[in-house]
Design a protein around this motif. Sequence first.
Motif, PDB file in Angstrom:
ATOM      1  N   UNK A 204      52.243  30.494  46.734  1.00 15.57           N
ATOM      2  CA  UNK A 204      51.748  31.261  45.585  1.00 15.57           C
ATOM      3  C   UNK A 204      51.233  32.608  46.076  1.00 15.57           C
ATOM      4  N   UNK A 205      51.478  33.677  45.302  1.00 10.23           N
ATOM      5  CA  UNK A 205      50.912  34.963  45.697  1.00 10.23           C
ATOM      6  C   UNK A 205      49.386  34.883  45.678  1.00 10.23           C
ATOM      7  N   UNK A 206      48.771  35.729  46.485  1.00  8.60           N
ATOM      8  CA  UNK A 206      47.317  35.774  46.520  1.00  8.60           C
ATOM      9  C   UNK A 206      46.837  37.133  46.043  1.00  8.60           C
TER      10      UNK A 206
ATOM     11  N   UNK B 123      32.007  44.860  43.879  1.00  9.13           N
ATOM     12  CA  UNK B 123      32.150  43.681  44.726  1.00  9.13           C
ATOM     13  C   UNK B 123      33.619  43.430  45.006  1.00  9.13           C
ATOM     14  N   UNK B 124      33.891  42.841  46.169  1.00  9.90           N
ATOM     15  CA  UNK B 124      35.255  42.466  46.536  1.00  9.90           C
ATOM     16  C   UNK B 124      35.236  41.073  47.153  1.00  9.90           C
ATOM     17  N   UNK B 125      36.097  40.194  46.642  1.00  8.13           N
ATOM     18  CA  UNK B 125      36.238  38.853  47.194  1.00  8.13           C
ATOM     19  C   UNK B 125      35.808  37.821  46.189  1.00  8.13           C
ATOM     20  N   UNK B 126      36.321  36.643  46.319  1.00  6.25           N
ATOM     21  CA  UNK B 126      37.196  36.123  47.368  1.00  6.25           C
ATOM     22  C   UNK B 126      38.666  36.382  47.061  1.00  6.25           C
ATOM     23  N   UNK B 127      39.528  35.894  47.958  1.00  5.94           N
ATOM     24  CA  UNK B 127      40.981  35.904  47.757  1.00  5.94           C
ATOM     25  C   UNK B 127      41.354  34.587  47.090  1.00  5.94           C
ATOM     26  N   UNK B 128      42.182  34.667  46.036  1.00  3.16           N
ATOM     27  CA  UNK B 128      42.581  33.463  45.302  1.00  3.16           C
ATOM     28  C   UNK B 128      44.094  33.443  45.112  1.00  3.16           C
ATOM     29  N   UNK B 129      44.642  32.237  44.925  1.00  3.33           N
ATOM     30  CA  UNK B 129      46.058  32.083  44.581  1.00  3.33           C
ATOM     31  C   UNK B 129      46.239  32.434  43.107  1.00  3.33           C
ATOM     32  N   UNK B 130      47.355  33.086  42.778  1.00  5.13           N
ATOM     33  CA  UNK B 130      47.633  33.460  41.386  1.00  5.13           C
ATOM     34  C   UNK B 130      49.069  33.074  41.029  1.00  5.13           C
TER      35      UNK B 130
END
Length: 111
Positions: A7-9, A87-94
């Motif tokens: 899955x793309x993140x 703010x930046x984060x977290x990385x998630x699947x999309x």
Amino acid sequence: MTTVTPAPQALLLRVGEARFLLPLDRVERLYPMVHLPPGPPRVHLRGETLPVHDPRAAWGQPPGVPHASQRLVLVRSPEREAWWVDEAGPVVDVTPHGPAVLDGQVVSVLW
């Protein structure tokens, strides 16, 4: 043998009360906030002067004041520019080419 495509993140970003996701393939690097000179905001990063894009207006937010807790996200959009975010984060699947659901809320993905 079947190949499974991961899955793309995307990187979760917040500007004021607005949260949105930016696909990781558009994110080059995260930086801590720096001093922004008066006039059209520009920043010198790794030998290159780049425009700073403040996405607050696009999300109906008032202009911000730079603060040490904020971040600059170096983005290919398609030109390289720095985005000023709170703010930046977290990385998630999309899911490709659609919105995402985080904590029960629909969050836009800026494909």
